[in-house]
Design an enzyme around this catalytic site. Structure first.
Site, PDB file in Angstrom:
ATOM      1  N   GLU A  30      62.233 -12.370  -3.869  1.00 45.19           N
ATOM      2  CA  GLU A  30      63.502 -11.799  -3.375  1.00 45.19           C
ATOM      3  C   GLU A  30      64.436 -12.710  -3.247  1.00 45.19           C
ATOM      4  OE1 GLU A  30      63.633  -8.904   0.070  1.00 45.19           O
ATOM      5  OE2 GLU A  30      61.671  -8.019  -0.671  1.00 45.19           O
ATOM      6  N   GLU A  52      57.333  -9.181   4.277  1.00 40.65           N
ATOM      7  CA  GLU A  52      58.360  -9.654   5.176  1.00 40.65           C
ATOM      8  C   GLU A  52      57.727  -9.243   6.595  1.00 40.65           C
ATOM      9  OE1 GLU A  52      62.263  -8.664   4.766  1.00 40.65           O
ATOM     10  OE2 GLU A  52      62.494 -10.017   2.901  1.00 40.65           O
TER      11      GLU A  52
END
Length: 420
Positions: A338, A236
């Protein structure tokens, strides 16, 4: 549990890269360290290069194990004496290095046990993703200004988790979840609640390359890591292009090259090369392939949280429709690394969304997401296996106990998208 005594550090010269890799004392002698993974037991069904020998990846993240996110487990965080602090960095500063090492060691030894790994396997899952912080590799840490639990305290538990996973036949993805200087501001998943994203500088990239190079050799040479087949080079990154200087044109090619150089140095190639994983284009930090001249055995990561997507109307039909229709096809091969069952904070405990009274909806929403992910990508990994939130929407094992997720991951409601 193996290796419970606090080990000393041994520095091994790695001349080809000009860095040192450390080994906790007593874990491996030189002959064991140099053993090929081909000689490791239980390795016959896995190839490092190839995605595992099953149709789709179905897995869970081991969140808050080696990178603690206090929002997920406030009880554990408080018991460790870290309650007033926002991140691992802050806690170590607050309670001191020695105490921090002791309480984090206790955390590592209890948060995920062999029983957890066995249960993951029993639920029809085949993969675990293990988030790591860069501080696991101690030689790159500036101990006068960077404050984390010592890597030599955590490493034996990482080895033990990977050994249990290998014994269970689980595929393992290791993820550089927290990068030097923090890849996002004000995010505890970076290990520090940093006011600015300080990662995007050449000298920080160099430190990440060293960590990735070291863990690459560990993966290939230590038998416990024999079913680790993928290494994610950054979780991320910031989505602000004014911040991410050099991410696409410097860091991604450099990290890929560092991994391949270490593999070449130790004689690894062909079908034993690791998949190197980056966030895909859908994440919003640019197309990661833009400056990659070599994309052999690349893989990509897609994170999908409708909870934070303002384009999805906050009603149940919209959530099911989004799950069924949202095309997750992007760079290939991609894994949805995720996702969860959580909904926006301002409605999540309202009657229409409360987890206790809406299990049928959450069951269908989980199935709808899985249908789409398995159609568009190579599979999925739920965030997370375990929390202390008392909310199954973030906890796979609690969702199974609640009857929201089936006890066999292959047995979802395949009709969940009918009508959508």
């Amino acid at each position: 549990m193996l290796f419970l005594n606090k080990p000393a550090l041994i520095l091994l010269g790695i001349l080809a890269t000009g860095i040192h890799a450390w080994l906790p004392d007593g874990i491996r002698d030189a002959n064991q360290f140099n053993q090929s993974i081909h000689d490791a037991p239980g390795n016959s069904t896995f190839s490092k290069r190839n995605l595992p020998g099953f149709d789709k990846i179905r897995g869970v993240n081991l969140g808050s194990l080696f990178v603690f996110e206090p929002w997920m487990a406030s009880g554990q965080w408080n018991n460790m004496g870290c309650g007033p602090y926002k991140s691992e960095f802050d806690c170590v500063v607050g309670i001191g290095q020695d105490r921090a090492d002791a309480v984090f060691q206790q955390h590592y030894s209890t948060w995920i046990t062999q029983a957890d790994i066995a249960r993951i396997k029993s639920y029809g899952l085949n993969t675990i993703r293990i988030p790591l912080g860069y501080w696991l590799f101690e030689p790159i840490i500036y101990w006068d200004s960077e404050h984390f639990p010592h890597g030599h305290v955590a490493f034996p538990y990482l080895e033990q988790i990977c050994e249990w996973a290998a014994q269970a036949g689980l595929y393992v993805i290791i993820d550089l979840h927290a990068a030097p200087g923090a890849q996002q501001a004000n995010q505890p998943f970076t290990g520090q609640y940093a006011p600015n994203a300080g990662f995007y500088k050449p000298w920080q990239y160099d430190r990440a390359y060293q960590m990735l190079s070291w863990i690459t050799e560990v993966i290939h040479r230590w038998p416990a890591f024999r079913t680790v087949g993928m290494l994610e080079i950054l979780n991320e990154p910031s989505q602000d292009p004014s911040v991410t200087t050099g991410l696409l044109d410097q860091y991604y090619p450099g990290a890929y090259a560092a991994i391949r150089a270490r593999e070449a140095k130790i004689g690894i190639g062909g079908d034993q090369s690791l998949h190197v994983q980056v966030m895909n284009t859908l994440w919003g930090s640019g197309n990661p392939e833009t400056f990659l001249t070599d994309k052999q055995f690349m893989a990509y990561d897609d994170h999908r949280y409708a909870k934070w997507d303002s384009s999805v109307a906050v009603n149940k039909n919209a959530y099911i429709a989004d799950a069924c229709r949202n095309n997750r096809f992007s760079n290939w091969p991609t894994i949805v690394g995720e996702f969860s069952l959580s909904v926006p904070d301002n409605v999540q405990w309202n009657g229409d969304w409360h987890p206790d009274s809406n299990k049928d909806f959450y069951n269908r929403w989980f199935a709808a997401q899985i249908i789409r992910y398995e159609r568009d990508t190579n599979g999925w990994i739920f965030w997370s296996w375990k929390t202390q939130l008392g909310d199954y929407r973030w906890s796979y094992q609690e969702a199974v106990a609640a009857g929201v997720i089936p006890s066999n991951a292959a047995s979802i409601n395949r009709g969940a998208c009918d009508g959508f």
